[in-house]
Design a protein around this motif. Structure first.
Motif, PDB file in Angstrom:
ATOM      1  N   ARG A 257      -5.156 -10.623  -0.148  1.00  0.00           N
ATOM      2  CA  ARG A 257      -4.943  -9.225  -0.589  1.00  0.00           C
ATOM      3  C   ARG A 257      -4.361  -9.182  -1.747  1.00  0.00           C
ATOM      4  O   ARG A 257      -3.367  -9.293  -1.859  1.00  0.00           O
TER       5      ARG A 257
ATOM      6  N   ASP B 226      -1.646  -4.334   5.793  1.00  0.00           N
ATOM      7  CA  ASP B 226      -2.472  -3.308   6.145  1.00  0.00           C
ATOM      8  C   ASP B 226      -1.821  -1.863   5.993  1.00  0.00           C
ATOM      9  O   ASP B 226      -2.475  -0.673   6.466  1.00  0.00           O
ATOM     10  N   GLY B 227      -0.750  -1.816   5.563  1.00  0.00           N
ATOM     11  CA  GLY B 227      -0.097  -0.339   5.558  1.00  0.00           C
ATOM     12  C   GLY B 227       0.790   0.050   6.902  1.00  0.00           C
ATOM     13  O   GLY B 227       0.921   1.297   7.019  1.00  0.00           O
TER      14      GLY B 227
ATOM     15  N   ARG C 271       1.865   8.263  -2.772  1.00  0.00           N
ATOM     16  CA  ARG C 271       1.223   8.553  -1.454  1.00  0.00           C
ATOM     17  C   ARG C 271       1.687   9.701  -0.732  1.00  0.00           C
ATOM     18  O   ARG C 271       2.687  10.196  -1.031  1.00  0.00           O
TER      19      ARG C 271
ATOM     20  N   ARG D 226       5.336   5.377   4.129  1.00  0.00           N
ATOM     21  CA  ARG D 226       5.781   5.634   2.657  1.00  0.00           C
ATOM     22  C   ARG D 226       7.527   5.704   2.882  1.00  0.00           C
ATOM     23  O   ARG D 226       8.330   5.272   1.964  1.00  0.00           O
TER      24      ARG D 226
ATOM     25  N   ALA E 143       0.227  -0.892   1.087  1.00  0.00           N
ATOM     26  CA  ALA E 143      -1.142  -1.587   0.848  1.00  0.00           C
ATOM     27  C   ALA E 143      -1.956  -0.789   1.675  1.00  0.00           C
ATOM     28  O   ALA E 143      -1.953   0.257   2.688  1.00  0.00           O
ATOM     29  N   THR E 144      -3.420  -0.515   0.973  1.00  0.00           N
ATOM     30  CA  THR E 144      -4.495   0.194   1.509  1.00  0.00           C
ATOM     31  C   THR E 144      -5.056  -0.296   2.947  1.00  0.00           C
ATOM     32  O   THR E 144      -5.239  -1.519   3.132  1.00  0.00           O
TER      33      THR E 144
END
Length: 417
Positions: free
Chosen positions: A70, A120-121, A345, A351, A389-390
């Motif tokens: 990614r 992946d957040g 965000r 976050r 990351a999204t």
């Protein structure tokens, strides 16, 4: 119904990824520090740490054999920093060791690229980060119990060091501060229960106090305040914790002012404290050193983060010395990009954890080196990048339509009749 979708479960993080992360943590522990109970040759420690990095890269490659990655600004800027490090080290001003450090940095960044597939957040890497450094602190606590004299030597002014593995007080303080802050945030986000959080936080704070590390303490308090502040508007637990923290801080400032001041000064004179325990003298000498245009732009190559035989203890000056003004610009871009993305965000636990890690690294960079080379600080920022990351969109597949059932002849006849 035509056009319906099937919800697919997200790909789970393999256990091998956790092993890779643990090996990266082992690699960044370093080989220089206090004397251990059982003397460990530095060559043996370097062999273990470098072997851990090679094994981490090989294992990450085996898990991600299709090289699915990614791409992101963090890893792209780190790759540019690697290219710059190779260019600055090619003239061998810092010796052949500079090229060896470049190879280590290349393996380190390459392993992060391979692990980026699972960014992946989510908080998976946060949990693994806490587990690994808590295990390191466990070895420190074991050394303290086995040999208190070796763990609190007079050479370091009675500050806590690693008696089983050569760890310095600033290292131990950093690890304790980081996992304490992350565990507090996981508790506020209800990702861990109170008993589990206390099991991590209480001994970590005890070890942090024994190290007398001011940078880690200030970094923990400031970064945690910023992280919790990002949750105040959306989390009742964060608001309650913030109020209690302010009350406790006020009580401690009034009732234990003299004890806190003596702990903070560590028996030093105010003059020694004002020049940051001699760090300012090294910084002034480094900045006053005559440099060519090439050295100003590209530095002298990767070294051991020292100048004139003394540690630099400042990430920005260390990067300036080894990778020049271009390196300083790249490191600043890494911190600014991560910080900007975190601020943009919406409020969330991920976050808040990212803000804590970015803020801590920015604060600690003033008196600690490591942002320009493979180090725990880059691992902290890598965790922050994984949190920002999204999330990967789940694959959406159409549900096949059921074939039309054939109506028997007798049914059609009855309908006609």
């Amino acid at each position: 119904m035509h056009g319906a979708v099937v919800e697919m479960t997200a790909e789970r993080t393999p256990k091998a990824v956790a092993t890779v992360w643990g090996l990266l943590v082992l690699n960044t522990l370093g080989s220089a520090g206090a004397r251990t109970i059982v003397p460990l040759p530095r060559s043996l420690i370097q062999m273990v740490t470098m072997g851990a990095l090679v094994l981490a890269f090989a294992l990450a490659l085996a898990v991600n054999v299709r090289l699915r990655i990614r791409a992101g600004a963090f890893l792209f800027l780190l790759s540019l920093l690697l290219v710059l490090s190779v260019v600055s080290s090619a003239n061998l001003e810092s010796g052949f060791g500079a090229l060896f450090r470049c190879a280590r940095l290349a393996l380190f960044i390459g392993t992060l690229w391979l692990l980026s597939r699972w960014w992946d957040g989510g908080t998976a890497f946060v949990r693994q980060h806490v587990r690994m450094y808590f295990a390191v602190l466990g070895s420190v606590a074991a050394g303290l119990l086995i040999s208190p004299g070796a763990a609190l030597p007079d050479l370091y002014g009675g500050r806590l060091v690693g008696a089983l593995w050569p760890l310095t007080p600033p290292q131990i303080g950093q690890y304790a501060a980081v996992i304490t802050g992350l565990t507090v945030l996981l508790l506020l986000g209800r990702r861990i229960d109170r008993a589990g959080a206390a099991f991590v936080i209480v001994p970590s704070l005890v070890l942090l106090a024994l190290t007398h590390t001011r940078t880690a303490t200030v970094g923990l308090l400031a970064a945690l305040a910023l992280a919790i502040g990002s949750l105040v508007l959306t989390s009742a637990a964060a608001r309650r914790f913030f109020v209690w923290a302010v009350v406790c801080a006020a009580v401690a400032a009034v009732g234990f002012a003299s004890a806190l001041q003596s702990w903070f000064l560590r028996g030093q004179s105010r003059e020694n404290f004002s020049n940051l325990t001699g760090r300012a003298k090294v910084w002034d000498a480094l900045l006053a050193e005559p440099r060519s245009l090439s050295q100003r732009l590209f530095g002298v190559g990767l070294g051991d983060k020292s100048f004139g035989g003394l540690p630099i203890d400042n990430s920005w000056l260390a990067v300036y010395h080894e990778q020049g003004l271009i390196g300083v610009s790249l490191v600043a871009a890494i911190v600014l990009v991560l910080g900007t993305v975190a601020l943009l965000r919406p409020p969330s636990l991920a976050r808040a954890c990212a803000i804590f890690l970015i803020s801590y690294c920015a604060i600690a960079s003033y008196t600690e080196a490591g942002l320009g080379d493979a180090s725990p600080y880059l691992l902290h920022l890598a965790v922050a990048a994984s949190l920002l990351a999204t999330p990967v969109a789940a694959p959406v597949l159409p549900v096949p339509e059921r074939p039309l059932r054939r109506v028997p002849r007798w049914a059609r006849r009855s309908e006609v009749s």
